[in-house]
Design an enzyme around this catalytic site. Structure first.
Site, short mmCIF file in Angstrom:
data_model
loop_
_atom_site.label_atom_id
_atom_site.label_comp_id
_atom_site.label_asym_id
_atom_site.label_seq_id
_atom_site.Cartn_x
_atom_site.Cartn_y
_atom_site.Cartn_z
CG HIS A 189 -1.77 -21.22 -21.58
ND1 HIS A 189 -2.06 -22.34 -22.32
CD2 HIS A 189 -0.48 -21.35 -21.17
CE1 HIS A 189 -0.99 -23.10 -22.38
NE2 HIS A 189 -0.01 -22.54 -21.68
CG ASP A 212 -4.73 -21.15 -23.98
OD1 ASP A 212 -3.67 -20.63 -24.34
OD2 ASP A 212 -4.83 -22.35 -23.65
CB SER A 217 1.08 -25.97 -21.42
OG SER A 217 1.56 -24.92 -22.23
#
Length: 401
Positions: free
Chosen positions: A371, A341, A189
């Site tokens: 995600h 995501d 991320s």
């Protein structure tokens, strides 16, 4: 009494409507993801209410809850785990105990959390890094960089590059028995942003060129220029990470100014003098056909608001902004993206750009992935898709590092 009951019932219905996100049919363990998504949205709503009441800042509630998940540096029969500092930046080291006939591989891991949340001490990342050290017999360095809003851009980047350059010194590698030709920088991320940016800097720095063999990016976010990419629109409400939450948290890395937050939501945040970047911005042309089919590109509006934040033009925050000549020097690369995501397209576009300049890229796309899945590998939030992502990541490292 009847009126109170009716009001309570209506409130419950409205609340359930607010937190409910319909899930795609192909998602594995949908009830678990639905529960996790509801808990995140409930926490976010509570944080907004408490912030509006002046009791606590939005991000502080999340931080307090996540601190309950921090782990101590507990060693076991296979791994020595210790907390220490590299150039005054906290790191957690994972050192395999079993003897090795040759020098060890090393992984520098950078955790996600939108630059404002988390720590390498959290149970999920501690679990991942222990697993990496154990399965690969590798030294793992997990970086505990400083967080916003107390430490805003570019502090996190400076912390990570400081740790990386310190670790890459010959005397430090020798101290930990690391092979200087088998080092990977990885992150998930926002940690993927940091990993991508630091790898770009290191590979283009004559003093450190070729000291990093590989980079591994797990569902990375790689740009803040266009907040209306196809994946941003398609997964605006999540699951797990909504567009509004991502923008709200990402904005705090730059400023507490609510004007920028509103501008980011409307994709009107780019300042005067940024038009030269827009030859790069219509990245949707690099997406696979199935993702750009119904997408109509709209150029971000320039100069709508009277503010200027240098970070908006900085490749340290948007690694996709660098030109091809800077990408050509990058090492062996692994990128993992998830279908459901909002950051999906950033990773897909980076894959295309690296392939176009002949960088060796391996790409895994998780069709039922969401995600943050790798953050849910431990009880009580155990997701099988998180384990699958972990195994793909470890398998690639084992074969290529």
């Amino acid at each position: 009494m009847g009126c109170k009951t009716l009001c309570f019932g209506l409130t419950c219905i409205l609340f359930a409507y607010y937190i409910y996100t319909p899930l795609p049919e192909n998602i594995e363990e949908p009830w678990k993801i639905q529960v996790i998504d509801a808990l995140i949205k409930t926490t976010s709503l509570t944080a907004i209410l408490l912030e509006n009441m002046g009791l606590i800042r939005y991000e502080e509630l999340f931080s307090l809850l996540l601190k309950l998940d921090y782990t101590a540096p507990i060693s076991d029969e296979n791994i020595t785990v210790m907390d220490t500092n590299f150039t005054d930046i906290p790191v957690r080291l994972y050192l395999p105990k079993r003897k090795s006939k040759s020098q060890r591989r090393a992984v520098i891991f950078i955790h996600g959390g939108a630059f404002i949340l988390g720590s390498c001490k959290q149970m999920s990342w501690d679990f991942l890094n222990r697993w990496t050290a154990n399965k690969l017999g590798a030294v793992v360095v997990a970086v505990d960089y400083r967080l916003a809003p107390q430490y805003q851009f570019p502090v996190s980047h400076e912390d990570v590059i400081s740790v990386v350059k310190f670790f890459l010194q010959d005397k430090i590698l020798a101290k930990y028995g690391v092979d200087p030709s088998r080092i990977c920088i990885s992150g998930d991320s926002s940690g993927g942003i940091l990993a991508a940016e630091v790898t770009q800097l290191v590979q283009n720095d004559p003093g450190f060129k070729n000291k990093v063999k590989a980079q591994a990016l797990i569902y990375p976010g790689l740009q803040l220029v266009d907040t209306l990419m196809p994946s941003h629109r398609e997964h605006e409400h999540g699951p797990i990470l909504s567009r509004d939450m991502a923008i709200k948290m990402g904005c705090l890395y730059l400023t507490k100014d609510k004007a920028l937050l509103e501008a980011l939501r409307e994709n009107q945040h780019m300042p005067h003098g940024s038009r030269h970047l827009f030859t790069l911005v219509n990245w949707s042309t690099l997406l696979p056909e199935k993702y750009k089919r119904n997408h109509i590109y709209t150029e971000p509006i320039i100069g709508r608001f009277n503010f200027s934040y240098p970070g908006l033009l900085d490749s340290r925050l948007s690694p996709l902004l660098v030109n091809d000549s800077q990408l050509q020097n990058l090492p062996l690369t692994y990128i993992l993206t998830c279908e459901h995501d909002i950051l999906r397209d950033d990773g897909l576009i980076y894959v295309s750009r690296l392939q176009n300049v002949a960088v060796n890229v391996s790409h895994d796309h998780i069709e039922d992935g969401v995600h943050g899945a790798i953050s849910f590998m431990t009880i009580p939030f155990y997701l099988r898709v998180g384990i699958r992502i972990r195994d793909k990541y470890i398998s690639w490292l084992d074969k290529n590092l």
